[in-house]
Structure formats: C-alpha cells, structure tokens
Design a protein around this motif. Structure first.
Motif: not given
Length: 396
Positions: A213-219, A322-329, A267-278
């Motif tokens: 529940k702490l993180n579901t706001v973001y992902y 996460d490409t937005n944060l430049n995280l790979h594997n 929440p600060l920028d509702p128009t921002a889009q991104g995905n994280r692959l698990y």
C-alpha cells in the motif's frame, strides 16, 4: 480455466459424498474351490464378506458366488475360506482371510460385522467367533491344552487387545506349545505396486506477493504475471493399484519464467507516462504425495486424485527495468534463492487400455505451491497440468 475449475469442484463434491469402499475394484488373478472340490482358475473380484465375482477369463461373464457355494478362493496374494459360524441356533457364513493355519486356525473378516472381526478354527473343524470384548473369554475357554506361563501371559486381561497381530501371536504360540508339527507359516501377502514415467504439458504462472500500500500510488507490481507453457518430466510410484483407494508418490521437475509491465503514475504530473518491467524465474522440484480414488469403473476407469505437495525451489531470481530512471535488469532482493515450499494437488484422471494389456493414465490437475523467502511468501506459483503416466514396472 474456469470450466476446468468447475469440473474439479463437481468431482470433489461427489468425492466428499462417497463412502469408503473396502472391496476390490478390479479383477485379479486367482482361483476358486467349489463346494464339490473342483478348482477353477481365473479372475476374482471381492464384493463383500459374503459375495465375490469370478470369471474364467477377461472376456468371460462374471458370476457371483456366496460362501455356501465355495470351500475357498485365492486372490490378491491371500487365501480366503468359507467359514460357517453358529450362534444361538443361527447359522451365518462368511468369506474370511486365513491368517494362521495349523492345529488351531485364525481367520479374519475383510470388514467387521456386528463386532465380529475374527474366528478361530478348532481341531474338530468348527469355528468359534471372536466378537469385541467376548474375544478373550472365547480364547480362554477353548485354548486350554497349553500350560506354558509365557502363553498364559498372552491372555492376561490387562495386556490383551483386539488386533490381528495380537491374535496371530496368541494362536501361533498355542500351536507351537501343543502341536508344533502342525504349525504352518502363513504365506506373506504380495506387495503390489506400479511405477513409471510422467510427461506433462503445463501452464505455469505466478501471483507475486501482497499489495504494497505504501507504493501503489506510484507503481504496483503485485498480482498475476504472464503464463508460460512447457513440458515437464517426472515419475510416479503407486501402491496397491488394483484397489479402489491407493496411495502414491510422484516426482516432478518444472520451472517458471514470466514478466509483468507495471504502469508508473506521478501524482504531481498526471500526464507523465512510463512503465516498469518486472521479470521472475523459478526452477523447482515437486514431490506430490497423493491418494487416488476410483469413482467410475467402466471400459475407461475414472478417478479422483488429491494430496499435498512439498516443493524445493532450487533457484528464484527477480529483476526489474525502468527506462525513466535508467535502470536495466536490477536485482529484486530475494535472500533465500533456494528454499522449501508447500502446495497441494487436485484433479481428475482416467485409466485406459491400448493393445489389450498396455494401459496408461491421463490426468487434468492443478498443482499450486507457495514460493517462500525464508518464511515470507514471495509468490504463489500456479501450475495447470495435462499429465500422461506411462507404467514401466509393476507387480500386480
């Protein structure tokens, strides 16, 4: 998978309403001895204490036989005789298993009737019933020729109890004391089993953890991941496969690899889009401990199977990108990459024959198990399986 789940539910409701069947389900090789003294070889199927079915061969029609029609019959590694018991002027006859042969014989019923479980045969060929609390009295009244203190100790009321093993000790000790030359060792019952290999077409999937529940706001990566399809190999070992209810154990090796793309929200920028692959990988060995119950005995035999499944996860790994944060594997923290788990198995199956004596088992079943990190649940690993069991070795 919804129709499959409904089928499973229906079958297990029927299973819960079914009474335990103690009779043999299949015909087994043996012979009968008619009242006239003639012996006929063929196949026997036990129905109750007072009824069997016999056929000379697989293609012949089965005929019912009662204890009045036979002297004895041999089937499933044991000899059963026709026992005539007279109580208060009433005569009853049963098929009883021969436990001890000798000067005094011991016989047991397949299923107790009105507290009658055993009977002893006296030297004059009459039978004495052993019923519940009266058993010790009957034994003390008729086993009077032995004065050995060791034998007398076996009839001590403080240590006496009703069990086939206990009664066998008493009768064998009495025969050894009185007529050792007439003591005949009972033939051991044959251990019947069936073993072979298993091939399964599986659909494996993961349900990852609980909602954070702490993180579901973001992902929110928690939930069902993608399914994968594979072939799994294993083996099986079944005890007493000719019985209606038979235990067994299996060995199955399988694996899972799947992913889930999780949308990111800001929440600060509702128009921002991104995905994280698990992505998660698991390889595991399962050891299903099962019970198989035959529910329909036709040309094709249908059965239910259920049991518990200890598992060993030999390797569990997780990564995310996460490409937005430049995280790979990047690794997902899992402290215990090798760990034990527990699950269950439930399904339906059929036993069918090809080319006369060659038979196979086919099952549709579900086998989920918990994937643990220490004692913490990482995920629930689900597995739907279509399994073919191929017997390679058997002793029936």
């Amino acid at each position: 998978m919804q129709p499959f789940k409904r089928i499973l539910t229906s079958f297990f409701l029927l299973y819960g309403l079914s009474h335990y069947a103690y009779s043999q389900l299949f015909f087994t090789d043996g012979y009968i001895v008619l009242a006239s003294g003639d012996t006929i070889a063929g196949q026997v199927r036990e129905r109750s204490n007072q009824l069997i079915e016999f056929r000379p061969g697989q293609s012949a029609s089965a005929q019912p036989y009662s204890p009045q029609q036979l002297i004895s019959y041999y089937s499933d590694g044991t000899n059963r005789v026709s026992v005539r018991i007279t109580e208060e002027g009433k005569v009853s006859t049963y098929f009883m298993r021969e436990q001890v042969d000798g000067y005094i014989g011991l016989y047991s019923l397949q299923k107790a009737e009105n507290h009658l479980t055993h009977a002893i045969r006296l030297p004059d060929k009459t039978f004495v019933p052993l019923r519940g609390n009266l058993s010790l009295l009957m034994l003390a009244r008729h086993l009077t020729e032995c004065s050995d203190p060791k034998f007398k100790q076996l009839l001590n009321p403080q240590t006496f109890y009703i069990a086939t093993s206990k009664l066998e000790r008493i009768i064998k000790a009495y025969n050894e004391c009185v007529r050792p030359a007439q003591s005949v060792p009972r033939q051991r019952k044959v251990f019947r089993y069936e073993a072979g290999i298993s091939v399964s077409a599986v659909e494996n999937s993961w349900v990852y953890g609980h909602t954070d529940k702490l993180n579901t706001v973001y992902y929110n990566p928690f939930g069902k991941f993608s399914s994968m399809y594979a072939v799994a190999l294993g083996g099986f070992f079944t005890v007493a496969p000719q019985k209606r209810l038979s235990p067994g154990i299996e060995l199955l090796a399988s694996w899972y690899k799947g992913s889930r793309s999780v949308p990111l929200t800001n929440p600060l920028d509702p128009t921002a889009q991104g995905n994280r692959l698990y992505t998660f990988n698991e390889t595991y060995i399962a050891l299903p401990i099962t019970a198989r119950y035959i529910c329909i005995n036709k040309a094709i035999r249908w059965y239910l199977k259920a049991g518990i499944v200890p598992t060993l996860s030999t390797s569990v790994h997780g990564k995310y990108s996460d490409t937005n944060l430049n995280l790979h594997n990047d690794d997902i923290p899992i402290l215990n990459k090798t760990n034990i788990g527990i699950g269950y198995i439930a399904g339906i199956g059929l036993d069918f024959t090809l080319k006369k004596k060659r038979h196979f088992y086919f099952e549709l079943r579900t086998m989920p198990h918990l994937v643990l990190d220490g004692v913490t649940r990482t995920a629930t690993s689900r597995s739907f399986q279509a399994t073919l069991h191929i017997p390679l070795a058997k002793h029936k």
